[in-house]
Design an enzyme around this catalytic site. Structure first.
Site, PDB file in Angstrom:
ATOM      1  N   ASP A  29       0.878  -1.152   0.000  1.00 40.19           N
ATOM      2  CA  ASP A  29       0.000   0.000   0.000  1.00 40.19           C
ATOM      3  C   ASP A  29       0.925   1.214   0.000  1.00 40.19           C
ATOM      4  OD1 ASP A  29      -2.285   1.593   0.348  1.00 40.19           O
ATOM      5  OD2 ASP A  29      -1.755   1.795   2.470  1.00 40.19           O
ATOM      6  N   ASP A  35      -1.351  -0.561   6.058  1.00 42.03           N
ATOM      7  CA  ASP A  35      -1.366  -0.039   7.414  1.00 42.03           C
ATOM      8  C   ASP A  35      -2.761   0.208   7.926  1.00 42.03           C
ATOM      9  OD1 ASP A  35      -2.000   2.164   5.800  1.00 42.03           O
ATOM     10  OD2 ASP A  35      -1.431   3.499   7.437  1.00 42.03           O
ATOM     11  N   ASP A  78      -7.120  -1.224   3.866  1.00 40.29           N
ATOM     12  CA  ASP A  78      -6.401  -2.362   3.292  1.00 40.29           C
ATOM     13  C   ASP A  78      -6.978  -3.689   3.747  1.00 40.29           C
ATOM     14  OD1 ASP A  78      -4.492  -0.703   2.134  1.00 40.29           O
ATOM     15  OD2 ASP A  78      -3.461  -0.539   4.056  1.00 40.29           O
TER      16      ASP A  78
END
Lengths: 763, 235
Positions: A405, A610, A614
């Site tokens: 990410d 994080d 996600d």
């Protein structure tokens, strides 16, 4: 509700209890142990005077070794008479001397049977009461048979004696079990030292309602007795005993153990603090937020414990083999004993049967995987890398693709608000106020930056803002809420999020903003818009920075031969800029659902993220890696938590996982080859039980030693991280190595808390 | 047999070398004793444990010598060759210790497995005679170049009892200095120890030379040279 896991596994070490040949009952509430070593180790840990007990057992083994040495000398003398086979040994004197040596062997071997046969018999008896037949029973039978045969030989004054076989087998089996138990303890040594760091007592205010101050009366209370909401005082130089919020005082805290961050951090009233942190300079009063078994350190330990209990593919394979192995070996041993007994005499039958049982004892097979995996889990936890299970470790080793990410992962989690734009200059303060209120309800990095910016803006703080309520988060899009100027006024929907979302919502973009945003888009700056009443009213531009260590981490990942992708919901251009800088492929403007789909398509993927957005991708990936979970250990979607914000731990963890799998394969290969080869030799009667017992101990020690190499796995990951010499020499820079060393030998057995031991049925 | 007294002397003087490694163990043993008399008792019992292990190993080496002679009848003079090998090793060790030759790298030998050290420490600090004796038994197994060289020699005797006697005498030779070290710390000055160490080194060289000579003499094609018959009356 009873836990199926604890019923078939050793309550001390968690290894499978040797499968029973016959088991008609489930075993009641008897505690089960996989071997007499664990039974002993558990007894030591539970005993009040643990050190004394450990000494007792060592004394037993030591004395047995002394007596065995004597027996061996007498036996060697008897053997050398066979070798010389000289006329001089036919004399009456020599015959008497021979009888004397045999009696001496008998005399010295009996204490060995009493000293070491006793614990073995206790273990066998406990198994028999569960109606389980274990290899221990067969070993004991073989030893007793060799004793009986030899005693009869001595009494008759004819025939061979095999006292040395019984003695040496008992010594090696006991010594092997003892080393095994110690090895198991060492797999958790790093965590043990962590658990021991916490103070056992806390300074608790007499009444939790008291105002904290230096005059407040306090009482020393056991840590376990502290309840949530208690007021606890922590003086400079002490470790925080419990999680909580600072109620009074201000201090510099060293939170390295929890977060891996080596730089001390200043915290004051209202800040959350965690157990295990070291109070460097302040007099702190803490309002506890967790009980003693639910604080930060306990949760870390619990996580590792759970990880150990979840069995990976290889472990299940070994269990399955072991399940059929023991009955098969028992049958084979009896068959070999019968055959050699008929062909070459009773003594040869006993020896052959005993040799088969000893060489085929599946200790090494059972230890092969858990020892390696546990050591790796402990090593990782020492670096603030928490695996959810051993299976995650195995899966991580197979990963060939890593997706990152962007925001908060590759870029630092704290972007800075660079510029704010308002469609109407007069609305500038209102735009910031409403955005800050909305952003306050979100943990997204950009939201945090807006909040931080607003807190420093004097005009924003002084003006009357009204209130935003009912704040909802839309994953990958933004946040929305209801704004009212006064409690009874009409509510207005306010949206804060990506420009794409604004378009989806049908909010019109004013011309003044369009021009400015076009310029911003060219500069690749991250952008958040705010809008209400049918129009976009303002925008915020951010500056993004690469996380420290991101470039190194990417470099190391590439050296490991991994394919790397950048997966982000962000703008194509901005993603491309970061991707270019790091030299990875980027897939931008992905919604959470899209990310999950891509992750599924790419095969065995480790997804590193994080934030909340996600979660679907983390769950869909072969291994979800959550970065900087800090206090939030319970993130379910991630199989792997990097407690420290250090991205370089990721390639390190992958390297460790691969090395662990290699060690597991070596262990299994060795254990299997050794067992099969040994059985063939033993069944054909070519293996003396003495050598079989030595080989049995040696194989376990080899498996343990090979596995414990992982506890020294070097911190600096690099292309040649596999070379063991390099690994052994490297010094970890920030791990538990800095902690005080655990006490030695005898004390260690008792003082440690066995973090890996499965808990009772409640777990 | 002329070498046996020499072995004792080599042990006696060679124990200057022992102080370096086993001395701290003896001091640890004495630390918790309380009282000189009691400490002396502990030291003696401890040394008895060491001698027991040495004798055991010597016996095993002697038996191994017999076994090799039996297993390899083709090597008629295997005992003689064993004696020569042992002698050469002793000479090299002695010369190395005396400073004539560069010292053999023996660091690897000195590193005890840590779990063994921990176990030994448990025995050393525990009260009770059996613990002290077992500490001695364990100490006897500590890797030591000098012990190994004499074990080779014990093997070359070609008899279980002679092998055991060789090592027991060697062990007996190490008792005085070890007991002194345990009781009164280091009574000898560094200088005196260095001198004793050098004398010991030459003693080892002499013992080695004599062992080689004996092996060479056995090699001579005489009718009764190589085949020693009875373990009680070798040579």
């Amino acid at each position: 509700m009873s836990d199926p896991v604890t019923q078939n596994y050793c309550v001390y070490c968690g290894l499978p209890v040797p499968p029973a040949l016959f088991r008609w009952t489930a075993g009641g509430d008897d505690r089960q142990y996989c071997c007499s070593g664990c039974r002993f180790a558990a007894a030591v840990s539970d005993a009040p005077s643990a050190e004394g007990a450990a000494r007792q057992q060592l004394l037993r083994i030591g004395l047995a070794i002394f007596f065995t040495m004597n027996v061996v000398v007498f036996t060697m003398e008897l053997w050398s008479r066979d070798i010389y086979a000289d006329a001089s040994f036919e004399s009456q004197f020599a015959v008497h001397l021979r009888g004397l040596f045999q009696w001496a062997s008998l005399l010295f071997s009996l204490p060995v049977l009493l000293l070491l046969g006793g614990p073995l018999a206790a273990s066998v008896w406990a198994a028999l009461r569960r109606l389980a037949v274990t290899t221990d029973l067969l070993i004991l039978m073989g030893v007793v048979a060799s004793y009986l045969y030899s005693i009869i030989s001595v009494l008759r004054g004819a025939g061979q004696v095999y006292f040395e076989v019984g003695c040496v087998v008992l010594v090696f089996v006991s010594l092997g079990r003892w080393l095994e138990a110690r090895g198991k303890q060492r797999t958790g040594a790093a965590l043990d030292s962590l658990a021991r760091l916490l103070p056992t007592t806390v300074r608790r205010a007499a009444r939790s309602t008291d105002a904290p101050g230096s005059e407040t009366p306090v009482a020393e209370t056991l840590r376990q007795d502290a309840a949530v909401g208690d007021l606890v005082r922590v003086l400079p130089g002490e470790r925080l005993p419990l999680d909580g919020r600072i109620a009074a005082g201000r201090a510099t805290l060293d939170e390295q153990i929890i977060t891996g961050e080596s730089r001390p951090i200043v915290k004051s009233v209202g800040d959350a603090v965690y157990s295990g942190a070291l109070n460097l300079d302040g007099d702190l009063w803490i309002r506890t937020t967790a009980t003693a078994d639910n604080d930060m350190v306990s949760r870390m330990l619990q996580l590792v414990r759970q990880a150990r209990r979840a069995k990976g593919r290889y472990e299940r394979l070994a269990d399955r083999i072991a399940f059929w192995f023991v009955p098969a070996v028992c049958a084979l041993a009896l068959a070999a004993a019968w055959r050699h007994g008929v062909v070459s005499g009773v003594d040869q039958g006993i020896l052959a049967g005993l040799a088969v049982v000893l060489i085929a004892c599946p200790c090494a097979l059972g230890l092969a995987t858990p020892m390696a995996v546990w050591t790796a889990l402990g090593r990782a936890a020492g670096q603030q890398v928490m695996f959810r299970s051993g299976e995650v470790l195995e899966r991580l080793a197979r990963v060939r693709v890593v997706c990152f990410d962007k925001t908060g992962t590759l870029t630092s989690g704290a972007p800075e608000l660079l510029q704010r734009l308002a469609a109407d200059a007069a609305e500038s303060v209102v735009v910031l106020q409403r955005a800050a209120q909305l952003a306050g309800g979100s943990s997204h990095a950009l939201s945090q930056a807006i909040v931080a910016y607003a807190a420093n803006d004097a005009a924003c703080r002084s003006a009357d803002a009204g209130a935003v309520e009912n704040i909802r988060t839309f994953a990958g899009r933004g946040v929305a809420g209801l704004w009212r100027s006064a409690p009874d006024a009409r509510a207005v929907d306010v949206y804060l999020g990506s420009s794409r979302w604004m378009v989806e919502l049908g909010l019109a973009m004013p011309e003044r903003l369009t021009d400015q945003l076009a310029a911003a888009a060219a500069s690749d700056a991250p952008l958040v818009c705010i809008g209400w009443s049918g129009g976009v009213r303002g925008a915020f531009l951010f500056r993004e920075q690469l996380r420290a260590g991101a470039a190194t981490a990417i470099e190391h990942c590439r050296e490991l031969g991994l394919e790397l992708f950048l997966l982000t919901g962000d703008h194509r251009r901005r993603a491309a800029a970061i991707a270019r800088e790091l030299g990875v492929e980027s897939l931008a403007e992905q919604l959470p659902a899209d990310k999950a789909a891509i992750v599924r398509q790419l095969g065995p993927v480790a997804m590193v993220g994080d934030g909340l957005n996600d979660a679907p991708a983390l769950a869909a990936a072969e291994v979800g890696v959550a970065l900087g979970c800090g206090a939030d250990l319970s993130r379910d979607a991630a199989g792997l938590c990097l407690l420290s914000d250090n991205l370089e731990r990721l390639p390190w963890a992958i390297g460790l996982a691969r090395q662990t799998l290699r060690v597991v394969r070596q262990n299994l290969f060795w254990a299997f080859v050794y067992n099969v080869g040994g059985i063939v030799l033993a069944a054909s009667g070519r293996l003396n039980p003495v050598w079989a017992a030595a080989a049995m101990g040696l194989s376990s020690v080899m498996v343990i030693g090979n596995s414990l190499r992982l506890s020294r796995y070097a911190l600096a990951p690099s292309a040649d991280a596999d070379s063991p010499s390099r690994n052994e020499n490297a010094q970890p820079t920030s791990d538990f190595a800095a902690l005080p060393p655990p006490p030695v030998a005898g004390q260690e057995a008792g003082a440690s808390q066995r973090p890996w031991a499965p808990q009772g049925a409640s777990a | 047999m002329i070498e046996l007294p020499l072995v004792f002397v080599a042990g006696l003087l060679g124990s200057a070398h022992c102080i370096g490694m086993c001395g701290p163990l003896a001091v640890t043993l004495g630390a918790g004793a309380g009282g000189l008399r009691r400490n002396l008792h502990r030291q003696v019992v401890y040394s008895a444990g060491r001698i027991f292990t040495y004798a055991f190993c010597g016996g095993a080496a002697g038996f191994a010598g017999v076994w090799i002679a039996r297993q390899a009848p083709a090597l008629v003079a295997s005992q003689a060759w064993l004696a020569i090998a042992a002698g050469v090793v002793l000479v090299f060790m002695g010369l190395g210790a005396a400073g004539v030759l560069p010292r053999l790298a023996s660091h690897a030998l000195g590193r005890m497995p840590c779990s063994a050290a921990a176990g030994l420490k448990t025995f050393l600090t525990a009260p009770g005679w059996s613990n002290v004796f077992l500490a001695g038994v364990g100490t006897g197994f500590i890797p030591c170049g000098l012990v190994y060289a004499f074990l080779l020699k014990a093997g070359s005797t070609g008899s279980l009892w002679l092998g055991a006697a060789t090592m027991a005498l060697f062990g007996l030779g190490t008792v005085p200095l070890m007991v002194l070290a345990g009781v009164g710390g280091s009574l000898l000055s560094l200088r005196a120890r260095a001198a004793a160490y050098r004398i010991a080194a030459w003693c080892v060289v002499v013992a080695g030379t004599m062992t080689v000579a004996r092996g060479a003499w056995q090699l001579q094609p005489t009718d009764d040279g190589a085949a020693a018959a009875c373990p009680f009356c070798v040579e």
